[in-house]
Design a protein around this motif. Structure first.
Motif, PDB file in Angstrom:
ATOM      1  N   ASN A 288     -10.776 -15.977   8.341  1.00 13.89           N
ATOM      2  CA  ASN A 288     -11.243 -15.922   7.054  1.00 13.89           C
ATOM      3  C   ASN A 288     -10.240 -15.787   5.972  1.00 13.89           C
ATOM      4  O   ASN A 288      -9.171 -15.119   6.121  1.00 13.89           O
ATOM      5  N   LYS A 289     -10.256 -16.444   4.921  1.00 11.06           N
ATOM      6  CA  LYS A 289      -9.696 -16.417   3.718  1.00 11.06           C
ATOM      7  C   LYS A 289      -9.702 -15.045   2.892  1.00 11.06           C
ATOM      8  O   LYS A 289     -10.694 -15.004   1.998  1.00 11.06           O
ATOM      9  N   GLU A 290      -9.327 -13.932   3.394  1.00  8.68           N
ATOM     10  CA  GLU A 290      -9.618 -12.744   2.792  1.00  8.68           C
ATOM     11  C   GLU A 290      -8.553 -11.755   3.156  1.00  8.68           C
ATOM     12  O   GLU A 290      -7.801 -11.996   4.180  1.00  8.68           O
ATOM     13  N   PHE A 291      -7.991 -10.941   2.055  1.00  7.64           N
ATOM     14  CA  PHE A 291      -7.068  -9.878   1.903  1.00  7.64           C
ATOM     15  C   PHE A 291      -7.383  -8.925   3.277  1.00  7.64           C
ATOM     16  O   PHE A 291      -8.538  -8.262   3.016  1.00  7.64           O
ATOM     17  N   TYR A 292      -6.300  -8.627   4.235  1.00  8.63           N
ATOM     18  CA  TYR A 292      -6.590  -8.052   5.259  1.00  8.63           C
ATOM     19  C   TYR A 292      -5.574  -7.051   5.522  1.00  8.63           C
ATOM     20  O   TYR A 292      -4.452  -7.400   5.586  1.00  8.63           O
ATOM     21  N   GLY A 293      -6.057  -5.714   5.830  1.00  5.19           N
ATOM     22  CA  GLY A 293      -4.934  -4.786   6.186  1.00  5.19           C
ATOM     23  C   GLY A 293      -5.348  -3.431   5.892  1.00  5.19           C
ATOM     24  O   GLY A 293      -6.729  -3.095   5.846  1.00  5.19           O
ATOM     25  N   GLU A 294      -4.469  -2.531   6.078  1.00  7.73           N
ATOM     26  CA  GLU A 294      -4.847  -0.980   5.969  1.00  7.73           C
ATOM     27  C   GLU A 294      -3.528  -0.170   5.436  1.00  7.73           C
ATOM     28  O   GLU A 294      -2.329  -0.729   5.296  1.00  7.73           O
ATOM     29  N   PHE A 295      -3.884   0.878   4.783  1.00  8.12           N
ATOM     30  CA  PHE A 295      -2.758   1.821   4.340  1.00  8.12           C
ATOM     31  C   PHE A 295      -3.128   3.289   4.522  1.00  8.12           C
ATOM     32  O   PHE A 295      -4.320   3.775   4.868  1.00  8.12           O
ATOM     33  N   LEU A 296      -2.102   4.024   4.626  1.00  8.92           N
ATOM     34  CA  LEU A 296      -2.333   5.531   4.573  1.00  8.92           C
ATOM     35  C   LEU A 296      -1.720   6.337   3.421  1.00  8.92           C
ATOM     36  O   LEU A 296      -0.416   5.777   3.073  1.00  8.92           O
ATOM     37  N   VAL A 297      -2.314   6.985   2.686  1.00 11.87           N
ATOM     38  CA  VAL A 297      -1.738   7.718   1.745  1.00 11.87           C
ATOM     39  C   VAL A 297      -0.883   8.965   2.122  1.00 11.87           C
ATOM     40  O   VAL A 297      -1.061   9.577   3.145  1.00 11.87           O
ATOM     41  N   ASN A 298       0.180   9.206   1.582  1.00 14.01           N
ATOM     42  CA  ASN A 298       1.156  10.251   1.867  1.00 14.01           C
ATOM     43  C   ASN A 298       1.472   9.919   3.363  1.00 14.01           C
ATOM     44  O   ASN A 298       1.304  11.195   4.298  1.00 14.01           O
ATOM     45  N   ALA A 299       2.026   9.035   3.827  1.00 19.72           N
ATOM     46  CA  ALA A 299       2.560   8.885   5.204  1.00 19.72           C
ATOM     47  C   ALA A 299       3.648   7.741   5.194  1.00 19.72           C
ATOM     48  O   ALA A 299       4.208   7.273   4.153  1.00 19.72           O
ATOM     49  N   GLN A 300       4.349   7.712   6.353  1.00 27.22           N
ATOM     50  CA  GLN A 300       5.454   6.745   6.580  1.00 27.22           C
ATOM     51  C   GLN A 300       4.849   5.472   7.757  1.00 27.22           C
ATOM     52  O   GLN A 300       3.797   5.795   8.226  1.00 27.22           O
ATOM     53  N   GLY A 301       5.522   4.418   7.512  1.00 26.69           N
ATOM     54  CA  GLY A 301       5.055   3.257   8.393  1.00 26.69           C
ATOM     55  C   GLY A 301       4.598   3.305   9.548  1.00 26.69           C
ATOM     56  O   GLY A 301       3.648   2.663  10.069  1.00 26.69           O
ATOM     57  N   GLU A 302       5.424   4.120  10.432  1.00 23.78           N
ATOM     58  CA  GLU A 302       5.108   4.371  12.080  1.00 23.78           C
ATOM     59  C   GLU A 302       3.739   4.783  12.134  1.00 23.78           C
ATOM     60  O   GLU A 302       3.028   4.645  13.101  1.00 23.78           O
ATOM     61  N   ASP A 303       3.282   5.684  11.286  1.00 22.14           N
ATOM     62  CA  ASP A 303       1.839   6.249  11.128  1.00 22.14           C
ATOM     63  C   ASP A 303       0.788   5.405  11.318  1.00 22.14           C
ATOM     64  O   ASP A 303      -0.259   5.565  11.897  1.00 22.14           O
ATOM     65  N   VAL A 304       0.852   4.170  10.547  1.00 23.39           N
ATOM     66  CA  VAL A 304      -0.066   3.002  10.564  1.00 23.39           C
ATOM     67  C   VAL A 304      -0.007   2.305  11.973  1.00 23.39           C
ATOM     68  O   VAL A 304      -1.216   2.401  12.639  1.00 23.39           O
ATOM     69  N   VAL A 305       1.201   1.975  12.300  1.00 22.05           N
ATOM     70  CA  VAL A 305       1.138   0.933  13.320  1.00 22.05           C
ATOM     71  C   VAL A 305       0.657   1.730  14.744  1.00 22.05           C
ATOM     72  O   VAL A 305       0.656   1.238  15.763  1.00 22.05           O
ATOM     73  N   ALA A 306       1.323   2.941  14.779  1.00 21.46           N
ATOM     74  CA  ALA A 306       1.109   3.907  16.013  1.00 21.46           C
ATOM     75  C   ALA A 306      -0.053   4.239  16.245  1.00 21.46           C
ATOM     76  O   ALA A 306      -0.616   4.693  17.414  1.00 21.46           O
ATOM     77  N   GLY A 307      -1.357   4.162  15.194  1.00 22.41           N
ATOM     78  CA  GLY A 307      -2.555   4.389  15.497  1.00 22.41           C
ATOM     79  C   GLY A 307      -2.788   5.818  15.563  1.00 22.41           C
ATOM     80  O   GLY A 307      -3.810   6.358  16.259  1.00 22.41           O
ATOM     81  N   ILE A 308      -1.815   6.619  15.095  1.00 27.21           N
ATOM     82  CA  ILE A 308      -1.908   8.374  15.334  1.00 27.21           C
ATOM     83  C   ILE A 308      -3.104   8.640  14.205  1.00 27.21           C
ATOM     84  O   ILE A 308      -3.838   9.380  14.708  1.00 27.21           O
ATOM     85  N   ARG A 309      -3.184   8.048  13.120  1.00 26.34           N
ATOM     86  CA  ARG A 309      -4.123   8.292  12.015  1.00 26.34           C
ATOM     87  C   ARG A 309      -4.878   7.044  11.890  1.00 26.34           C
ATOM     88  O   ARG A 309      -4.403   6.128  11.946  1.00 26.34           O
ATOM     89  N   THR A 310      -6.476   7.080  11.740  1.00 27.22           N
ATOM     90  CA  THR A 310      -6.908   5.904  11.266  1.00 27.22           C
ATOM     91  C   THR A 310      -6.992   5.703   9.771  1.00 27.22           C
ATOM     92  O   THR A 310      -7.447   6.550   9.160  1.00 27.22           O
ATOM     93  N   PRO A 311      -6.299   4.593   9.454  1.00 26.98           N
ATOM     94  CA  PRO A 311      -5.845   4.379   8.016  1.00 26.98           C
ATOM     95  C   PRO A 311      -7.364   3.955   7.170  1.00 26.98           C
ATOM     96  O   PRO A 311      -8.452   3.459   7.958  1.00 26.98           O
ATOM     97  N   GLN A 312      -7.152   3.637   6.077  1.00 26.57           N
ATOM     98  CA  GLN A 312      -8.180   3.294   5.209  1.00 26.57           C
ATOM     99  C   GLN A 312      -8.090   1.805   5.078  1.00 26.57           C
ATOM    100  O   GLN A 312      -6.717   1.127   4.798  1.00 26.57           O
ATOM    101  N   PRO A 313      -8.869   1.103   4.806  1.00 21.93           N
ATOM    102  CA  PRO A 313      -8.912  -0.678   4.572  1.00 21.93           C
ATOM    103  C   PRO A 313      -8.212  -0.799   3.356  1.00 21.93           C
ATOM    104  O   PRO A 313      -8.294   0.071   2.110  1.00 21.93           O
ATOM    105  N   ILE A 314      -7.514  -1.959   3.247  1.00 23.53           N
ATOM    106  CA  ILE A 314      -6.504  -2.212   2.265  1.00 23.53           C
ATOM    107  C   ILE A 314      -7.352  -2.492   1.002  1.00 23.53           C
ATOM    108  O   ILE A 314      -6.898  -2.225  -0.327  1.00 23.53           O
ATOM    109  N   ASP A 315      -8.805  -3.062   0.796  1.00 23.97           N
ATOM    110  CA  ASP A 315      -9.454  -2.908  -0.333  1.00 23.97           C
ATOM    111  C   ASP A 315      -9.332  -1.628  -1.067  1.00 23.97           C
ATOM    112  O   ASP A 315      -9.796  -1.585  -2.147  1.00 23.97           O
TER     113      ASP A 315
END
Length: 604
Positions: A288-315
């Motif tokens: 689907n044509k929708e902006f898709y992703g996630e982010f974490l406040v006060n974090a570094q990139g590996e925190d998102v992709v490693a799945g250590i913390r569950t991030p917030q939707p990019i919206d």
């Protein structure tokens, strides 16, 4: 006069020799760019993307790429980098220091860099990364004084020691994790963000003791030595077991090697006005044509992709940091138009300022591949023949995978829900390790791999499993990205799962599931149910067998259109292996115009 001629001749020879000298290191930063997107063979996908984004004037931290040629030299020279490459790297490092106004190893304004792999073909999570390189006992104090943020400085140092210790010194990650968990327990907190500077200093002290006890030496304090060791570790990771297995699964040649990208750090962990994230310009699961992703406040990139913390939707970023979000939308839309394909991107926001760290073609499910290809033609970004080339033929088999029988599915109550990371119906017996998944699968058992979080080392277990279920992680975590690429149904971030991998059990809302018990989940909705659920043929097979009106199946209509485009440009006729009547009918419906192999004994 003769002396002058000889001198000129010598100068010319030296100049010609310099011109002929092979280039191994390529710079990118501001208006200084040595490469572009056409140089994937040499710079790898990541390096070519960084060069192209820099060239386009996007906010990319400067750095340089050590080419894939050096990976070949590294192995042919007995895992050593030739001196001429060392000299070229040093020259580019000084260039980076001059451009950034910071210096590697400085006590007051230290330059910190990331060291990342980057093959021609995307291999998410299979090779190694080191962040915050350049910190030592003195530089961490200089970083604190420079930024006025002691917690950030010490947090960056503890991250660096763990990554360097694990990747370069080959100390098991779990050894560091145990020390970190002990400090969190002593302080009575659950998240790393709840530890203050004093507590993080205790973590750093314990990490350094781990390094000394495991290696017999103190943690390296010379940043240039750190850089050489990290670079060589990334080259070594090309031959680690998970990377080798990944290449085997996807038929990636061993000889192409990896590049190494060395880039000035930007920091998503400086406080509440900083963040890091990963995203796609379209939904990689559905197309689907929708902006898709996630982010974490006060974090570094590996925190998102490693799945250590569950991030917030990019919206949610639109609400938290609206200016950065708007800029990110503009940039990523521009990247999709430029590359004429869905982009998988990484970004960091440091004190409200956005930086782009990566762009590459996004991994997608077979369903998404068909939707995206047909949409890009409709949007006039691609011609039909170009759209056909965007679709991996192997991924189309995912469209033929069975789906849950709705009547059977509704009879079981929902045990829990997670994030629907990769669509499809998965039903099988629970196992808690990649090794058990392989062993059980070899015995012909249908397995579901259940983990707190998957790691790149789980690649062989994910390959044989019917589906993957994790308790933590988000839609861009390792389990989600690799699950989509493999076409494995995946549900991640099912936080109600209490997984005890050592005792091989999980608890969910009062129910106990043991190894070998059946579990089922829907990768499109995220619903998880206890027990085995029967399946039925996919929509496409239902259409082809006459059980479903094709006009009621959008995916069939798109799929049929794609095959029609392929027929217009193909040069080879297609024949099928078919032994039975229904196989021949399906093959004909898919466009085959003959039978290539028929074993008559199967008919009788």
């Amino acid at each position: 006069m003769e002396k002058v001629k000889n001198t000129v001749s010598t100068i010319n020879k030296k100049s010609q020799k310099k011109k002929m000298a092979k280039k191994y290191v390529y710079f990118f930063g501001n208006n200084e760019v040595d490469g572009d997107r056409t140089m994937r063979d040499l710079l790898g996908g990541k390096g070519a993307g960084l060069a192209e984004m820099t060239k386009a004037g996007l906010p990319v931290p400067p750095g340089f790429t050590v080419s894939t040629d050096v990976c070949s030299l590294f192995y042919s020279a007995g895992r050593r980098v030739p001196q001429r490459v060392e000299d070229e790297m040093e020259s580019h490092l000084r260039r980076l220091e001059k451009l950034s106004g910071t210096f590697l190893g400085a006590d007051d304004r230290p330059l910190l860099v990331s060291v990342r792999s980057g093959s021609k073909f995307s291999m998410p999570g299979m090779m190694d990364t080191i962040l915050n390189l350049g910190l030592n006992d003195k530089a961490v104090e200089g970083l604190k004084a420079w930024t006025g943020n002691g917690r950030f400085a010490v947090d960056s140092y503890r991250r660096f020691i763990q990554m360097f210790g694990n990747v370069v010194l080959e100390i098991p990650k779990e050894v560091f994790d145990r020390e970190f968990d002990r400090v969190k327990s002593e302080k009575g907190v659950l998240l790393d963000t709840e530890l203050d500077e004093k507590a993080l200093r205790k973590v750093v002290d314990r990490y350094q003791k781990v390094v000394r006890s495991q290696t017999g030496r103190p943690f390296p304090q010379d940043p240039r030595l750190q850089l050489r060791m990290a670079r060589d570790a990334v080259f070594r990771s090309w031959q680690n077991s998970r990377a080798v297995e990944y290449r085997r699964i996807y038929d990636i040649p061993d000889e192409i090697g990896t590049a190494v990208n060395i880039q000035a750090m930007v920091f998503g962990n400086t406080g509440e006005r900083s963040a890091t994230g990963v995203g796609f310009t379209r939904n990689p699961a559905t197309g689907n044509k929708e902006f898709y992703g996630e982010f974490l406040v006060n974090a570094q990139g590996e925190d998102v992709v490693a799945g250590i913390r569950t991030p917030q939707p990019i919206d949610e970023l639109k609400r938290v940091m609206p200016k950065a979000y708007a800029q990110l939308r503009r940039i990523t839309s521009r990247l999709e138009r430029h590359y004429r394909d869905v982009q998988d991107f990484e970004f960091t926001i440091q004190d409200d300022e956005l930086f782009m760290l990566q762009t590459r073609s996004g991994k997608r499910t077979g369903h998404a591949a068909v939707v995206i290809a047909t949409d890009l033609v409709k949007e006039r970004l691609l011609k039909p023949a170009e759209a056909v080339l965007l679709v991996d033929p192997d991924s189309l088999s995912q469209l033929l995978a069975p789906v849950f029988d709705p009547k059977a599915w509704v009879t079981l109550p929902v045990a829990t829900r997670g994030l629907p990371a990769s669509p499809g119906a998965a039903s099988g017996q629970v196992v808690f390790s990649a090794e058990d998944a392989v062993s059980w699968s070899d015995q012909g058992k249908p397995v579901i791999l259940v983990r707190k979080e998957t790691a790149p080392d789980d690649i062989h277990g994910m390959h044989v499993a019917r589906g993957v279920l994790t308790a933590t992680g988000g839609m861009t975590s390792h389990a989600a990205v690799v699950g989509r690429q493999m076409g494995k149904p995946s549900v991640v971030g099912a936080g109600e799962l209490q997984i005890d991998e050592s005792n091989r059990t999980l608890m969910v809302n009062g129910s106990v599931v043991r190894e070998g018990d059946f579990i089922s989940f829907d990768g499109l909705t995220g619903e998880v149910k206890l027990g085995q659920v029967t399946t039925k043929p996919s929509e496409i097979l239902q259409v082809l067998s006459g059980k479903l009106d094709p006009r009621r199946s959008e995916i069939y209509m798109r799929f049929s259109k794609l095959l029609g485009w392929a027929d217009k440009v193909r040069h080879l006729g297609v024949r099928a292996n078919a032994d039975l009547k229904d196989q021949a009918e399906i093959a004909y419906a898919f466009g085959a115009r003959g039978i290539g192999l028929c074993r008559t004994e199967h008919m009788f």
